[in-house]
Design a protein around this motif. Structure first.
Motif, PDB file in Angstrom:
ATOM      1  N   PHE A 455      59.487  -5.821 -79.906  1.00 56.52           N
ATOM      2  CA  PHE A 455      59.133  -3.938 -78.906  1.00 56.52           C
ATOM      3  C   PHE A 455      57.951  -3.442 -78.319  1.00 56.52           C
ATOM      4  CE2 PHE A 455      58.940   0.062 -80.798  1.00 56.52           C
ATOM      5  CZ  PHE A 455      60.066   0.675 -79.764  1.00 56.52           C
ATOM      6  N   LEU A 456      56.443  -4.476 -78.791  1.00 53.69           N
ATOM      7  CA  LEU A 456      55.613  -3.710 -78.715  1.00 53.69           C
ATOM      8  C   LEU A 456      55.467  -4.577 -77.282  1.00 53.69           C
ATOM      9  CD1 LEU A 456      53.757  -2.699 -81.790  1.00 53.69           C
ATOM     10  CD2 LEU A 456      55.045  -1.377 -80.533  1.00 53.69           C
ATOM     11  N   ARG A 457      55.536  -5.804 -77.732  1.00 53.98           N
ATOM     12  CA  ARG A 457      54.388  -6.497 -76.461  1.00 53.98           C
ATOM     13  C   ARG A 457      55.278  -6.430 -74.567  1.00 53.98           C
ATOM     14  NH1 ARG A 457      57.930 -11.686 -78.488  1.00 53.98           N
ATOM     15  NH2 ARG A 457      59.559 -10.983 -77.420  1.00 53.98           N
ATOM     16  N   THR A 458      56.295  -5.470 -74.633  1.00 54.14           N
ATOM     17  CA  THR A 458      56.200  -4.976 -73.018  1.00 54.14           C
ATOM     18  C   THR A 458      55.155  -4.141 -73.027  1.00 54.14           C
ATOM     19  OG1 THR A 458      58.004  -3.362 -74.709  1.00 54.14           O
ATOM     20  CG2 THR A 458      59.021  -5.880 -73.466  1.00 54.14           C
ATOM     21  N   LEU A 459      54.586  -3.495 -73.611  1.00 53.38           N
ATOM     22  CA  LEU A 459      53.990  -2.583 -73.618  1.00 53.38           C
ATOM     23  C   LEU A 459      52.552  -2.881 -72.521  1.00 53.38           C
ATOM     24  CD1 LEU A 459      53.231  -0.267 -76.921  1.00 53.38           C
ATOM     25  CD2 LEU A 459      55.409   0.068 -75.315  1.00 53.38           C
ATOM     26  N   SER A 460      51.993  -1.855 -71.655  1.00 53.04           N
ATOM     27  CA  SER A 460      50.352  -2.346 -71.685  1.00 53.04           C
ATOM     28  C   SER A 460      48.869  -2.491 -72.328  1.00 53.04           C
ATOM     29  CB  SER A 460      50.022  -0.691 -70.214  1.00 53.04           C
ATOM     30  OG  SER A 460      49.749  -0.030 -71.236  1.00 53.04           O
ATOM     31  N   ASP A 461      48.606  -3.221 -71.239  1.00 54.65           N
ATOM     32  CA  ASP A 461      47.497  -4.163 -72.397  1.00 54.65           C
ATOM     33  C   ASP A 461      46.704  -2.801 -72.642  1.00 54.65           C
ATOM     34  OD1 ASP A 461      47.811  -6.361 -71.284  1.00 54.65           O
ATOM     35  OD2 ASP A 461      46.877  -6.694 -69.952  1.00 54.65           O
ATOM     36  N   VAL A 464      48.636  -1.963 -75.842  1.00 55.36           N
ATOM     37  CA  VAL A 464      48.584  -2.711 -76.823  1.00 55.36           C
ATOM     38  C   VAL A 464      46.924  -2.573 -77.366  1.00 55.36           C
ATOM     39  CG1 VAL A 464      48.904  -5.092 -77.628  1.00 55.36           C
ATOM     40  CG2 VAL A 464      50.553  -4.286 -75.995  1.00 55.36           C
ATOM     41  N   GLU A 465      45.838  -2.564 -77.041  1.00 50.79           N
ATOM     42  CA  GLU A 465      44.288  -2.134 -77.216  1.00 50.79           C
ATOM     43  C   GLU A 465      44.303  -1.593 -77.902  1.00 50.79           C
ATOM     44  OE1 GLU A 465      40.511  -3.858 -78.022  1.00 50.79           O
ATOM     45  OE2 GLU A 465      42.616  -4.608 -76.579  1.00 50.79           O
ATOM     46  N   GLU A 466      44.878  -0.145 -78.022  1.00 53.81           N
ATOM     47  CA  GLU A 466      45.083   1.078 -78.558  1.00 53.81           C
ATOM     48  C   GLU A 466      45.786   0.723 -79.868  1.00 53.81           C
ATOM     49  OE1 GLU A 466      44.821   4.926 -77.652  1.00 53.81           O
ATOM     50  OE2 GLU A 466      44.409   4.256 -75.400  1.00 53.81           O
ATOM     51  N   ILE A 552      55.525   5.411 -87.434  1.00 55.21           N
ATOM     52  CA  ILE A 552      55.720   5.935 -86.125  1.00 55.21           C
ATOM     53  C   ILE A 552      54.556   6.986 -85.416  1.00 55.21           C
ATOM     54  CG2 ILE A 552      57.437   7.625 -86.723  1.00 55.21           C
ATOM     55  CD1 ILE A 552      57.944   6.061 -83.313  1.00 55.21           C
ATOM     56  N   ASN A 553      54.528   7.488 -86.404  1.00 65.53           N
ATOM     57  CA  ASN A 553      53.265   8.582 -85.158  1.00 65.53           C
ATOM     58  C   ASN A 553      51.931   8.073 -85.339  1.00 65.53           C
ATOM     59  OD1 ASN A 553      54.736  10.614 -87.176  1.00 65.53           O
ATOM     60  ND2 ASN A 553      53.563  10.511 -88.711  1.00 65.53           N
ATOM     61  N   VAL A 558      49.637   7.067 -79.679  1.00 64.38           N
ATOM     62  CA  VAL A 558      48.850   5.520 -78.608  1.00 64.38           C
ATOM     63  C   VAL A 558      49.838   5.911 -77.161  1.00 64.38           C
ATOM     64  CG1 VAL A 558      48.348   3.859 -77.843  1.00 64.38           C
ATOM     65  CG2 VAL A 558      48.205   4.294 -80.493  1.00 64.38           C
ATOM     66  N   LEU A 559      51.116   6.187 -77.510  1.00 66.02           N
ATOM     67  CA  LEU A 559      51.748   6.222 -76.281  1.00 66.02           C
ATOM     68  C   LEU A 559      51.632   7.648 -75.519  1.00 66.02           C
ATOM     69  CD1 LEU A 559      55.004   4.848 -77.909  1.00 66.02           C
ATOM     70  CD2 LEU A 559      53.488   4.152 -75.639  1.00 66.02           C
ATOM     71  N   SER A 560      50.829   8.563 -76.286  1.00 64.75           N
ATOM     72  CA  SER A 560      51.193  10.316 -75.335  1.00 64.75           C
ATOM     73  C   SER A 560      50.269  10.033 -74.770  1.00 64.75           C
ATOM     74  CB  SER A 560      51.017  11.286 -76.707  1.00 64.75           C
ATOM     75  OG  SER A 560      49.353  10.546 -77.417  1.00 64.75           O
ATOM     76  N   ASN A 561      48.903   8.887 -75.022  1.00 61.05           N
ATOM     77  CA  ASN A 561      48.259   8.631 -73.234  1.00 61.05           C
ATOM     78  C   ASN A 561      48.401   7.900 -72.252  1.00 61.05           C
ATOM     79  OD1 ASN A 561      46.286  10.301 -75.109  1.00 61.05           O
ATOM     80  ND2 ASN A 561      45.775   8.694 -76.194  1.00 61.05           N
ATOM     81  N   HIS A 562      49.388   7.361 -72.422  1.00 58.41           N
ATOM     82  CA  HIS A 562      50.069   6.223 -71.481  1.00 58.41           C
ATOM     83  C   HIS A 562      51.981   6.650 -70.790  1.00 58.41           C
ATOM     84  CE1 HIS A 562      46.641   4.018 -72.603  1.00 58.41           C
ATOM     85  NE2 HIS A 562      46.745   4.581 -73.396  1.00 58.41           N
TER      86      HIS A 562
END
Length: 810
Positions: A455-461, A464-466, A552-553, A558-562
């Motif tokens: 689920f998470l490995r598709t996210l941008s680097d 993921v770093e955050e 989820i929080n 993190v996703l709010s910045n991407h």
């Protein structure tokens, strides 16, 4: 070299004292040399408990008038059968035997002990009329004659009662309170505490060149208080004289595990030694003294750390220094030999730190080495969290110094740090998580841990770093329910780093079948994201498990910045928003692929079904992969879009939510996957994975349904199209071929014996099958299976767009 133990020589000398006649002169010469270096007589008398309550001037007068005498092996020190035998004696050096009036052994007198052979003004003799004879090569004795004692009492206690009691047994205790009190380490301690230490202290003597302690050696961790003489320190090949009068206090305090240097006597040295066990008992009786001692120890630790403090518990690196000190103060440590039976007992109740040496953690049943411990490594840390030991065995490869910490000791230590407890427990869990990650070839807190999740490995680097800083470690005891079927999701996903978990639904096997998962398993992703409202299965910890979790929080923070990652997850976001079904099995059962299927059959297939997430372009099924009945999986698309491609990469079709794929391979109809199915490039997809083992188990339970389904699929591959009349010769030939092929498949799986002759008939009347049918017409085929209880399945073959076929089984 012939090595003769000193104890053996002394044993011979006891029986044959005349052996020393030839060297008596040399012994007396050595005794005279020793006499010049003994402590002053007033100091020696000051240590006798029998004179403890007497005035200082009285003790000084006794010291001035008493005699210090040298005796050699076999000589009589005192004879109770002679006149003037009511003296008081102090044995400063050597050892003597006590013989009763019949010449039989009645005991021994060791160095620094007071004794008498007849009743005296200071107390009664233990064995009246006895004879005391020297056992060692030489003995040094202070003699306080009855005359000197009487005159001193008359002079200092003429008008008052003296503290001596002639009616009581002569007190033999040699006290070292004043020596202990003079040490800087105990300067702020109470008199009562110092008295306890003084009672347990031992007076000893070392000749030039004799070793007091060895660097990194195993001893009773005593502190040496130097009363007289000089010493030499040996460290890293260097020798230097040490002017200190307190040696080894860091080991006694528990501030360090090892003697930092070897200490030898340069001259004749007299010491008062306080064993660590005596010190700990005194601290237990006087807990208020811990404040002074801890301050001294912490200051010493701070100085020690500048030079490198040596081996410590790895999870206490961020803990308060005082906690580490108390851990070392109360925890047992010892050098063990391979095969020591004590290790097995301690491993059952204690966490263990390897201070020096190497040991293996071994499985008791298989004798397999699971882990290797070297200096600085620890094991069984979960005991400090209140969990049980793993039950593994510790086998030493060589001599090892180990430190064991039981839960009782840990509770005693950690109770002093109420504000730091959660921080310390977190450090323990993180340490265990780090060890588990290293076994997987990963680093705790790394991006690789995040990418274990599909689920998470598709996210941008950058995302993921955050995220890698947002995971927390957990340690769970065996047979604990990690998530419970039907419970509302806690919006948390889990990554298993070590141990194993299992899911045991037992819908049709009465709990006898369960699926085990090992390290690397990820679950709870769909529940975290809100795709499912409740958990589909109950997950149990099979062994001690170490997890990483993400809420989820933290994910949304993190996703709010991407924004680009939010766009990537858009199909799943829409799925979570629109979806009304709460569990995975409910969603699959209501999907297009299973909407009209037998409920019990589908429920059996869905045992151990699980969520599967794939990123854009990620392959779900690869063309050419082998297919094995009972092992290969099939999928139901729940969100997003899939692309079906040939082996050359040519797109054949696109799958929409609710459609199933991979069923032919899961049923064993094809030896290899005939197409590649991948997520479309537009976004992520969410599938339900149906395990091949569950399919096999369901078909064994519902064999007629399997036979009909297999026949139906074969009809499809033969090209039977919608609207073909049942009596068409081509259709009849196709049906015959389909049933024959299905029969061969079942015979191969040892199921033929339970099925009757298969017959293809025209459609039955609508009143029989139309209750669940969704077909607009009566076209199709009815297959009868089972000789004793005929079961009818209406197979509706409908041609869909793009040339594919849909088959409904009623």
């Amino acid at each position: 070299i012939l090595r003769i133990p000193a104890a053996g020589i002394l044993s011979v000398l006891r029986r044959y004292p005349g052996m020393l006649d030839g060297i008596e002169g040399r012994l007396k010469e050595a005794g005279s040399f020793l006499q010049m270096r003994l402590p002053m007589r007033n100091e020696a008398l000051h240590c006798l408990e029998v004179f403890e309550e007497c005035e200082y001037a009285f003790r000084n007068e006794l010291a001035a008038n008493c005699k210090r005498q040298l005796f050699v092996c076999g000589q009589v020190v005192a004879d109770g059968s002679t006149k003037n035998s009511d003296n008081v004696y102090l044995l400063e050096f050597g050892k003597c035997s006590i013989l009763d009036s019949f010449g039989k052994p009645a005991g021994e007198v060791s160095a620094s002990a007071c004794f008498a052979v007849n009743d005296t003004l200071a107390g009664r003799a233990k064995v009246p009329g006895s004879t005391v004879r020297v056992l060692t090569p030489i003995a040094m004795v202070i003699v306080v004659t009855a005359k000197v004692l009487k005159e001193a009492l008359e002079r200092h206690y003429e008008r008052k009662q003296h503290p001596l009691d002639a009616g009581r047994m002569l007190n033999p205790v040699y006290k070292l309170d004043h020596i202990v009190a003079s040490a800087a380490i105990f300067s702020k301690c109470s008199r009562e505490f110092i008295q306890d230490l003084g009672r347990g202290a031992e007076a000893k003597c070392y000749i030039p060149g004799q070793t007091l302690c060895v660097k990194a050696g195993q001893d009773v961790s005593q502190t040496f208080l130097l009363r007289n003489g000089t010493i030499i320190l040996e460290k890293d090949g260097r020798r230097e004289q040490d002017e200190r009068n307190v040696i080894g206090e860091m080991v006694m305090l528990g501030a360090t595990h090892h003697r930092p240097a070897t200490v030898r006597a340069q001259t004749v040295c007299f010491t008062a030694e306080i064993p660590r066990a005596v010190f700990l008992e005194a601290v237990q009786r006087h807990p208020d003294e811990r404040k002074h001692l801890e301050a001294y120890a912490l200051q010493s630790i701070a100085n020690f750390e500048k030079e490198g403090a040596g081996v410590t518990w790895p999870m206490l690196g961020q803990a308060p220094p005082r906690l580490g000190y108390l851990m070392n103060l109360f925890a047992g440590r010892k050098v063990y030999e391979p095969g020591d039976p004590e290790i097995k007992k301690l491993m059952a109740i204690s966490a263990v730190l390897c201070v020096e040496g190497q040991a293996n953690i071994v499985d008791r049943e298989t004798n397999e080495t699971l882990e290797v411990l070297s200096a600085g490594d620890c094991y069984n840390e979960q005991i400090l969290l209140g969990l049980q030991a793993t039950g593994k065995e510790l086998k030493l490869n060589n001599l090892c110094e180990l430190q064991f910490v039981s839960l009782a000791i840990w509770d005693k230590v950690i109770s002093d740090f109420p504000k730091d407890q959660e921080k310390v427990f977190t450090c323990i869990r993180e340490n265990m998580g780090g060890k588990a990650a290293r076994k997987l070839g990963l680093s705790l807190g790394s991006a690789d841990i995040v990418r274990l999740s599909p689920f998470l490995r598709t996210l941008s680097d950058p995302a993921v770093e955050e995220l890698r800083h947002c995971f927390e470690s957990h340690v769970i005891r065996p047979e604990t329910k990690i998530v419970v079927k039907g419970d509302r999701g806690l919006a948390v996903m889990y990554i298993l780093l070590s141990g194993s978990v299992y899911v045991d639904e037992g819908l049709h096997t009465k709990g006898k079948r369960r699926v085990e998962y090992g390290a690397g398993k990820v679950f709870g992703e769909a529940e975290m994201f809100g795709v499912h409202k409740v958990y589909h299965s109950t997950v149990y910890a099979s062994t001690l498990c170490v997890f990483q979790s993400l809420t989820i929080n933290d994910l949304w923070r993190v996703l709010s910045n991407h924004q680009q990652d939010i766009d990537l997850l858009e199909p799943l976001i829409q799925e979570a928003t629109r979806q009304e079904s709460e569990r995975l099995d409910e969603r699959i059962q209501s999907s297009k692929a299973f909407a009209n299927a037998n409920g019990g059959f589908v429920a059996a297939i869905l045992e151990h079904a699980e969520d599967a997430f794939f990123g854009p372009g990620e392959v779900v099924i690869q063309c050419g992969d082998p297919c094995l009945y009972g092992q290969s999986d099939m999928f139901v698309l729940l969100a997003g879009e899939c692309v079906v491609e040939t082996d050359l990469g040519v797109e054949q079709a696109r799958l929409k939510p609710g459609e199933a794929f991979g069923e032919a391979g899961a049923l064993g109809l094809e030896p290899l996957r005939r197409a590649t199915v991948r997520a479309s490039s537009s976004g992520c997809i969410h599938c339900g994975r149906l395990r091949g083992a569950s399919l096999e188990e369901a078909f064994k339970t519902f064999m007629e349904a399997e036979f009909a389904a297999v026949t139906c699929l074969i009809l499809l591959t033969l090209g039977v199209a919608e609207g073909t009349p049942p009596d068409d010769a081509c259709v009849a030939s196709s049906c015959k071929e389909a049933t024959s092929t299905a029969g061969r498949l079942f015979q191969k799986r040892a199921l033929q014996s339970s099925l009757g002759q298969l017959q293809v008939k025209p459609p039955v009347e609508p009143t029989f099958w139309d209750k669940n049918a969704k077909c607009k017409d009566n076209r199709g085929y009815c297959v009868e299976a089972g000789p004793s209880k005929p079961v009818y399945f209406f197979l509706h073959v409908a041609k869909a767009a793009g040339g594919s076929f849909d088959i409904d089984v009623f």
